[in-house]
Design an enzyme around this catalytic site. Structure first.
Site, mmCIF file in Angstrom:
data_model
loop_
_atom_site.group_PDB
_atom_site.id
_atom_site.type_symbol
_atom_site.label_atom_id
_atom_site.label_comp_id
_atom_site.label_asym_id
_atom_site.label_seq_id
_atom_site.Cartn_x
_atom_site.Cartn_y
_atom_site.Cartn_z
ATOM 1 N N LYS A 186 -28.874 31.351 -2.245
ATOM 2 C CA LYS A 186 -28.192 32.031 -1.143
ATOM 3 C C LYS A 186 -29.198 32.403 -0.038
ATOM 4 O O LYS A 186 -30.417 32.338 -0.254
ATOM 5 C CB LYS A 186 -27.477 33.272 -1.699
ATOM 6 C CG LYS A 186 -26.337 32.953 -2.681
ATOM 7 C CD LYS A 186 -25.647 34.243 -3.133
ATOM 8 C CE LYS A 186 -24.479 33.965 -4.061
ATOM 9 N NZ LYS A 186 -23.758 35.233 -4.418
ATOM 10 N N ASN A 204 -27.575 38.626 -4.150
ATOM 11 C CA ASN A 204 -27.978 38.340 -5.534
ATOM 12 C C ASN A 204 -28.545 36.922 -5.736
ATOM 13 O O ASN A 204 -28.517 36.377 -6.825
ATOM 14 C CB ASN A 204 -26.849 38.675 -6.517
ATOM 15 C CG ASN A 204 -25.595 37.868 -6.280
ATOM 16 O OD1 ASN A 204 -25.568 36.992 -5.430
ATOM 17 N ND2 ASN A 204 -24.562 38.149 -7.056
ATOM 18 N N HIS A 216 -25.858 31.405 -6.570
ATOM 19 C CA HIS A 216 -24.477 31.163 -6.996
ATOM 20 C C HIS A 216 -24.492 30.120 -8.105
ATOM 21 O O HIS A 216 -25.307 29.189 -8.057
ATOM 22 C CB HIS A 216 -23.623 30.615 -5.838
ATOM 23 C CG HIS A 216 -22.312 30.057 -6.306
ATOM 24 N ND1 HIS A 216 -21.225 30.867 -6.544
ATOM 25 C CD2 HIS A 216 -21.939 28.794 -6.659
ATOM 26 C CE1 HIS A 216 -20.231 30.105 -7.004
ATOM 27 N NE2 HIS A 216 -20.641 28.844 -7.082
ATOM 28 N N GLU A 247 -16.206 22.722 -6.430
ATOM 29 C CA GLU A 247 -17.327 23.216 -5.610
ATOM 30 C C GLU A 247 -18.297 22.091 -5.243
ATOM 31 O O GLU A 247 -18.790 22.040 -4.112
ATOM 32 C CB GLU A 247 -18.058 24.338 -6.352
ATOM 33 C CG GLU A 247 -17.217 25.600 -6.447
ATOM 34 C CD GLU A 247 -17.887 26.717 -7.243
ATOM 35 O OE1 GLU A 247 -17.246 27.769 -7.381
ATOM 36 O OE2 GLU A 247 -19.029 26.548 -7.713
ATOM 37 N N TYR A 249 -15.426 30.435 -0.863
ATOM 38 C CA TYR A 249 -15.090 31.607 -1.680
ATOM 39 C C TYR A 249 -13.599 31.975 -1.579
ATOM 40 O O TYR A 249 -13.250 33.132 -1.831
ATOM 41 C CB TYR A 249 -15.954 32.797 -1.279
ATOM 42 C CG TYR A 249 -17.324 32.819 -1.932
ATOM 43 C CD1 TYR A 249 -17.468 32.913 -3.313
ATOM 44 C CD2 TYR A 249 -18.490 32.786 -1.161
ATOM 45 C CE1 TYR A 249 -18.717 32.955 -3.921
ATOM 46 C CE2 TYR A 249 -19.757 32.823 -1.758
ATOM 47 C CZ TYR A 249 -19.850 32.914 -3.139
ATOM 48 O OH TYR A 249 -21.088 32.967 -3.737
HETATM 49 P P1 IDP Z 1 -20.803 35.326 -9.627
HETATM 50 O O1 IDP Z 1 -21.547 34.947 -8.360
HETATM 51 O O2 IDP Z 1 -21.726 35.949 -10.650
HETATM 52 O O3 IDP Z 1 -19.982 34.198 -10.182
HETATM 53 P P2 IDP Z 1 -18.281 36.474 -8.658
HETATM 54 O O4 IDP Z 1 -17.509 37.529 -9.375
HETATM 55 O O5 IDP Z 1 -17.735 35.089 -8.659
HETATM 56 O O6 IDP Z 1 -19.787 36.502 -9.232
HETATM 57 O O7 IDP Z 1 -18.450 36.977 -7.163
HETATM 58 C C1 IDP Z 1 -18.965 36.121 -6.162
HETATM 59 C C2 IDP Z 1 -19.982 36.877 -5.372
HETATM 60 O O8 IDP Z 1 -19.344 37.943 -4.684
HETATM 61 C C3 IDP Z 1 -21.095 37.542 -6.204
HETATM 62 O O9 IDP Z 1 -22.163 36.676 -6.495
HETATM 63 C C4 IDP Z 1 -21.519 38.682 -5.324
HETATM 64 O O10 IDP Z 1 -22.430 38.235 -4.321
HETATM 65 C C5 IDP Z 1 -20.209 39.074 -4.654
HETATM 66 N N1 IDP Z 1 -19.571 40.178 -5.377
HETATM 67 C C6 IDP Z 1 -18.914 40.110 -6.539
HETATM 68 N N2 IDP Z 1 -18.448 41.315 -6.924
HETATM 69 C C7 IDP Z 1 -18.834 42.164 -5.949
HETATM 70 C C8 IDP Z 1 -18.641 43.571 -5.764
HETATM 71 O O11 IDP Z 1 -18.031 44.282 -6.579
HETATM 72 N N3 IDP Z 1 -19.193 44.095 -4.631
HETATM 73 C C9 IDP Z 1 -19.877 43.334 -3.720
HETATM 74 N N4 IDP Z 1 -20.066 42.012 -3.865
HETATM 75 C C10 IDP Z 1 -19.554 41.429 -4.971
HETATM 76 MG MG MG Z 2 -18.286 33.279 -9.448
#
Ligand code: IDP
Ligand code: MG
Length: 140
Positions: free
Chosen positions: A9, A112, A115, A126, A49
């Site tokens: 990212k 974070n 992805h 994807e 997304y």
């Molecule tokens: P993942 O990336 O671990 O698969 P997902 O639940 O698919 O997690 O969420 C996609 C992205 O959205 C996450 O990587 C994170 O950057 C963001 N995200 C997910 N949950 C939250 C939240 O509760 N607050 C803020 N950002 C979130």
């Molecule tokens: Mg995800």
């Protein structure tokens, strides 16, 4: 053999950890079969997304994902989807296991670093969102 989509990212690119991330993939049986640097538009990020479009963090997430260049990759290997998610660690870096990419490099749940696809169906969708058939190379 399985394929998954991986993205370094914009925060990971800014932190200069592209090489570190790929090194961990290669050291753990995941080989890149497609790769490109892309600066997503807001619309590109919203499309990618779309599954999260009703979530409260959708606008911030898509702003962030379009804030700078990403490295988008397809990875191949045994159990690639699960293996990639193990190497990434939990979505919230505060909860990620020690030694995972997110524990080592991520600042927050919003920023974070990586992805990874979460299932075979989403991995296929994807990968085809970013790469055409000619851009995904069989490794020999
Ligand atoms: P993942 O990336 O671990 O698969 P997902 O639940 O698919 O997690 O969420 C996609 C992205 O959205 C996450 O990587 C994170 O950057 C963001 N995200 C997910 N949950 C939250 C939240 O509760 N607050 C803020 N950002 C979130
Ligand atoms: Mg995800």
């Amino acid at each position: 053999m399985e394929r998954t989509l991986s993205i370094v990212k914009p925060d990971g690119v800014k932190k200069n950890v592209i090489g570190e991330v790929i090194k961990r993939f290669e050291a753990n049986g995941l080989r890149p079969v497609a790769m490109k640097m892309m600066h997503l538009s807001k619309k590109d990020a919203e499309g990618f997304y779309a599954v999260h479009s009703e979530r409260p963090f959708f606008n911030d997430l898509t702003d962030f994902m379009s804030s700078g260049p990403c490295l988008v990759m397809a990875l191949e290997g045994p159990d690639a989807i699960k293996k990639n998610r193990e190497l990434m660690g939990a979505t919230n870096p505060a909860e990620a296991d020690a030694g995972t990419i997110r524990a080592d490099f991520a600042d927050s749940i919003d920023n974070n670093v990586v992805h990874g696809s979460d299932a075979p169906e989403t991995a296929a969708i994807e990968i085809s969102y970013f790469f055409n058939a000619m851009e995904v190379c069989d490794r020999v």
